[in-house]
Structure formats: C-alpha cells, structure tokens
Design an enzyme around this catalytic site. Structure first.
Site, PDB file in Angstrom:
ATOM      1  N   ILE A   1       0.879  -1.159   0.000  1.00 54.21           N
ATOM      2  CA  ILE A   1       0.000   0.000   0.000  1.00 54.21           C
ATOM      3  C   ILE A   1       0.919   1.211   0.000  1.00 54.21           C
ATOM      4  O   ILE A   1       1.845   1.301   0.812  1.00 54.21           O
ATOM      5  CB  ILE A   1      -0.950  -0.006   1.221  1.00 54.21           C
ATOM      6  CG1 ILE A   1      -1.871   1.222   1.207  1.00 54.21           C
ATOM      7  CG2 ILE A   1      -0.208  -0.101   2.526  1.00 54.21           C
ATOM      8  CD1 ILE A   1      -2.943   1.204   2.302  1.00 54.21           C
ATOM      9  N   SER A   2       0.714   2.133  -0.942  1.00 59.32           N
ATOM     10  CA  SER A   2       1.614   3.277  -1.093  1.00 59.32           C
ATOM     11  C   SER A   2       1.565   4.188   0.126  1.00 59.32           C
ATOM     12  O   SER A   2       0.554   4.266   0.830  1.00 59.32           O
ATOM     13  CB  SER A   2       1.237   4.090  -2.333  1.00 59.32           C
ATOM     14  OG  SER A   2       1.400   3.335  -3.510  1.00 59.32           O
TER      15      SER A   2
END
EC number: 2.1.1.77
Length: 214
Positions: free
Chosen positions: A61-62
C-alpha cells in the site's frame, strides 16, 4: 487504543499539507477513508506512517503522500469516470471513489482483488467495480476514461491506456526501470499528449502484456 481519526488528521497535516498537497477535496477524502482497515491487523498501528506497507503477495500500500500526490494530479471535480490499474489493498480506489462518480479498478492478483473488494463492500462503496485482469490492457468496454491512475511501475506507458484516455483526460503513471521510476502526468488535448514529470518514485512492477514480464 489508537484514535484512528486523530491519526488520519495528523497524517494529513504533517505528511500532506506540509509537502504541498493543497486540493481540499483530496485532503478531506484522506481524512475520511479509514486507511487502517486496508492493512493487516498487525500493521494497523503503522497504517498512517510515512512509508509504504506490505499487503501480501509481494505488493504494498503506497505511502500516504504518494497517494495524495497522484490523486491531486488528476484534478478531479466529482463527475469523472476513472480507471485504476492495480487495486492492491483497495485504499487508493476508496480515495478516488470519494472524489469521482465511478471507479473501475483492475487487479491481476485474484487474492488481492478479493480482499480489496470485501473491504470496499464493508465500507459501503457502491461506485467501485474491481475486476481481475491484465491492467496493461485497460478496460476497453468502459473506455474512454476521464482519468487513469496506475499504481505500479512500467518501462513504458502502455499504449492501450493512452488509447482509452478521453480528450481532456489525465493519466498518472510511474515510468522507469524496476528500481526507480519517474511519476509522469499525461494530459490529452486537441494537439496531442502533453507529458509532465512529477518527480522520482519507486513502485512495484506493473506486470502484463504492455508492462514487465511476470
């Protein structure tokens, strides 16, 4: 126990506003979407940290700032139909869904797609459709798109995505090698495609016919 709303508020102020994220709608969306519900239980306390987190299957997840930067670059007004390539945890799709009319999201990994869809449904999102497919081919049946966001790095911009971008549309994609990329904004206009470099990033590989080999 962590107050996750306060954690999101702090994330927005210290990581986003302080680095130049100024679109009020983007900031409000990221205050609202419960990021901690898109990561594993063991990582919930780190959900709002200033770095990516693993979500399984060698995907991430960025970090919040990159999500905000990419989203702000689309300049969404609320009426758009968006194509997202790389659903991952579903967090980016949720942020987009707060800001646009419809989100079509493609994930090549069935396990991630299933988990993301479950989370998004539990949160009540009705304007997101998740599909398992090769994202580099886009979603021809629903094209054209007002905005396209790619959440994985590619050696070159997949031609099908350029073909599926509406005139006046905006596409954001990390382009480069497997170690580092440049975040590129493509704007489609009557005189062709305009490319703008938004800075250096590092994403997982975009795997598919028009991306990296798996």
């Amino acid at each position: 126990m962590i107050n996750f709303q306060k954690a999101r508020d702090r994330m927005v102020e210290t990581q986003l506003v302080s680095r130049g994220i100024h679109d009020r709608r983007v900031l409000e969306a990221m205050r609202k979407v419960p990021r901690h519900l898109f990561v594993d239980e063991a990582l919930k306390e780190q959900a709002h940290s200033d770095h990516p987190l693993p979500i399984g299957d060698k995907q991430t997840i960025s970090q919040p700032y990159i999500v905000a930067l990419m989203t702000q670059s689309l300049e969404l007004q609320g009426h758009e139909k968006i194509l997202e390539i790389g659903t991952g945890s579903g967090y980016q799709a949720a942020v987009l869904a707060e800001l646009a009319e419809r989100v079509f999201s493609i994930e090549r990994n069935p396990n991630l797609a299933y988990r993301a869809n479950q989370t998004l449904q539990k949160l009540g999102y009705k304007n997101i459709i998740v599909r398992v497919a090769d994202g580099t081919l886009g979603w021809p049946d629903e094209a054209p798109f007002d905005a396209i966001l790619v959440t994985a790095g590619t050696p070159k911009i997949p031609q099908p995505l350029l073909d599926q971008l509406a005139e006046g549309g905006r596409l954001v994609v990390p382009v480069g090698d497997r170690l580092a990329q440049e975040l590129v904004l493509v704007e489609s206009g009557p005189e062709g495609m305009k490319h703008t470099n938004l800075g250096g990033v590092r994403f997982v590989d975009l795997v598919g016919k028009w991306g990296w080999e798996g």
